[in-house]
Design a protein around this motif. Structure first.
Motif, mmCIF file in Angstrom:
data_model
loop_
_atom_site.group_PDB
_atom_site.id
_atom_site.type_symbol
_atom_site.label_atom_id
_atom_site.label_comp_id
_atom_site.label_asym_id
_atom_site.label_seq_id
_atom_site.Cartn_x
_atom_site.Cartn_y
_atom_site.Cartn_z
ATOM 1 N N PRO A 289 -36.622 8.784 11.048
ATOM 2 C CA PRO A 289 -37.618 9.132 12.065
ATOM 3 C C PRO A 289 -37.456 8.269 13.319
ATOM 4 O O PRO A 289 -36.970 7.136 13.247
ATOM 5 C CB PRO A 289 -38.940 8.800 11.367
ATOM 6 N N TYR A 290 -37.854 8.810 14.442
ATOM 7 C CA TYR A 290 -37.785 8.037 15.694
ATOM 8 C C TYR A 290 -38.853 8.550 16.658
ATOM 9 O O TYR A 290 -39.349 9.672 16.518
ATOM 10 C CB TYR A 290 -36.393 8.111 16.327
ATOM 11 N N GLY A 291 -39.198 7.702 17.606
ATOM 12 C CA GLY A 291 -40.175 8.089 18.622
ATOM 13 C C GLY A 291 -39.514 8.937 19.689
ATOM 14 O O GLY A 291 -38.464 8.574 20.215
ATOM 15 N N GLN B 152 -46.883 2.381 22.245
ATOM 16 C CA GLN B 152 -46.414 1.621 21.077
ATOM 17 C C GLN B 152 -47.052 2.126 19.780
ATOM 18 O O GLN B 152 -46.412 2.163 18.749
ATOM 19 C CB GLN B 152 -46.715 0.125 21.257
ATOM 20 N N LEU B 153 -48.334 2.490 19.837
ATOM 21 C CA LEU B 153 -49.014 2.909 18.596
ATOM 22 C C LEU B 153 -48.420 4.203 18.041
ATOM 23 O O LEU B 153 -48.233 4.333 16.828
ATOM 24 C CB LEU B 153 -50.511 3.094 18.839
ATOM 25 N N PRO C 157 -45.330 5.807 18.259
ATOM 26 C CA PRO C 157 -44.050 5.813 17.530
ATOM 27 C C PRO C 157 -43.985 4.791 16.388
ATOM 28 O O PRO C 157 -43.023 4.805 15.622
ATOM 29 C CB PRO C 157 -43.017 5.497 18.624
ATOM 30 N N TRP C 158 -44.989 3.917 16.276
ATOM 31 C CA TRP C 158 -45.004 2.981 15.140
ATOM 32 C C TRP C 158 -45.026 3.748 13.815
ATOM 33 O O TRP C 158 -44.546 3.252 12.787
ATOM 34 C CB TRP C 158 -46.216 2.052 15.238
ATOM 35 N N ALA D 104 -43.168 6.006 13.026
ATOM 36 C CA ALA D 104 -41.766 6.148 12.580
ATOM 37 C C ALA D 104 -41.358 4.964 11.708
ATOM 38 O O ALA D 104 -40.594 5.119 10.745
ATOM 39 C CB ALA D 104 -40.833 6.259 13.788
ATOM 40 N N VAL D 105 -41.857 3.777 12.035
ATOM 41 C CA VAL D 105 -41.539 2.581 11.243
ATOM 42 C C VAL D 105 -42.113 2.734 9.830
ATOM 43 O O VAL D 105 -41.435 2.474 8.833
ATOM 44 C CB VAL D 105 -42.100 1.307 11.920
ATOM 45 N N LEU D 106 -43.345 3.190 9.760
ATOM 46 C CA LEU D 106 -43.985 3.333 8.442
ATOM 47 C C LEU D 106 -43.288 4.410 7.604
ATOM 48 O O LEU D 106 -43.063 4.226 6.400
ATOM 49 C CB LEU D 106 -45.469 3.654 8.613
#
Lengths: 222, 222
Positions: B110-112, B193-194, B196-197, B199-201
């Protein structure tokens, strides 16, 4: 625990010095790098004054990088690309951990800069194709790193990279900071999210007059 | 606790339905919106079947938005701009909470996405200047929201916006989800920032076969 020889490029800055202190305190050998070997040595002495038996010295950035297994980039984003390019020789073949945060500040607060290469970590990877880049340690606050607490155990270190072996080094080095393994957050491209997340934490710090940290729930770890 | 009349636009999707379930379970009145009033009503019945005395109904997106104090945008990013523009009338003058995550997926994970307006929340604010936009509830996982646990108490809801009063609504609505106030993460721009975060999760979830969550340490809250 593996003992690593770590070079911290930008080791006289608050983030680099704080990380070096944590690694020295938990048994790693550290060389602080700076443009001036003398300033690097002064910062090293601040650490050895705090940690009995710490193996910390100072050197120029190039000399520090040349002698280490693992090189940590803890430099400001301003000037990052030129500095990394200038170190291409000593960085080649090494595990390189970038904790660089490309941030801007204006009257609305902190924000993530547009980075032409996507993120500082990806930019470093493109500049030094023979190095193995990992992104990690972006979010731990410098004052907390330099504090007295044994561990920053309410925070997590998020790690990203395209090479599992290099990521495993950063995941293990997180133990000296948080008391537990870093969290594998995926491919190096995820640095595009990890780096500017620091803007969120700084923004929260301003609102609540605190030092906030990020922790990830639901991840089983050693 | 204030009881809110909440419309959830995209209320038949997993994120919207999960949030609606949480709010209904903790005493708020919810109208699920969908393109089809019938499908919205079916989703509402799934919630009322689980929550005794829940006040949840279904309607078209426009009717749902028209009758609510607070409108939550829980729609896919694909088609987001057109949908929001089409709702400009009923959204005008309201507190609008966007939990939209503009994400892409490819073989690296996944990516933003690049969002021309910076973030989905800022784009909605530009499309409906008379609404008061807040970004929040991006990171709570849909299966956890729809689960049985009383609260997702290992997670935090991060809230951003340029209007303190509107942010206070989202900060309070977080209590029904996590058992505590949301965290004020700063200006609406922080949505960059919130969003696309997430994608990290998702990336962490894939690595660890888990449902990860984000919590923020060091923030004093009620």
């Amino acid at each position: 625990m593996t003992t690593y020889d770590i070079a911290v490029i930008g080791g006289t800055g608050p983030q680099g010095k704080g990380l070096a202190y944590r690694w020295a305190r938990h048994g790693h050998r550290v060389v602080l790098g700076s443009r001036s070997a003398e300033r690097a040595q002064e910062a090293a002495e601040q650490i050895t004054a705090r940690v009995d038996g710490a193996d910390v010295t100072g050197a120029t950035n190039a000399d520090a990088a040349a002698g280490a297994d693992v090189v940590v980039l803890a430099v400001p984003y301003d000037g990052h690309d030129d500095l990394v390019a200038s170190l291409a020789g000593p960085l080649a073949g090494k595990t390189v951990i970038s904790c660089v945060n490309p941030l801007g500040f204006d009257k609305q607060g902190p924000y993530g800069l547009d980075v032409p290469g996507g993120s500082a970590a990806e930019t470093a990877a493109a500049l030094v194709p023979d190095a193995t880049l990992v992104g990690a340690f972006h979010h731990v606050s410098a004052p907390s790193l330099w504090g007295d607490a044994e561990y920053l155990d309410h925070e997590d270190v998020l790690v990203c990279g395209d090479d599992q072996e290099a990521k495993a080094v950063a995941i293990e080095l997180a133990r000296a900071v948080t008391s537990r393994d870093g969290v594998d957050a995926g491919r190096l491209r995820i640095a595009r999210q990890l780096e500017p997340w620091t803007a969120v934490l700084i923004s929260i710090n301003k609102r609540y007059k605190t030092r906030s940290g990020t922790s990830i729930s639901g991840v089983p770890r050693s």
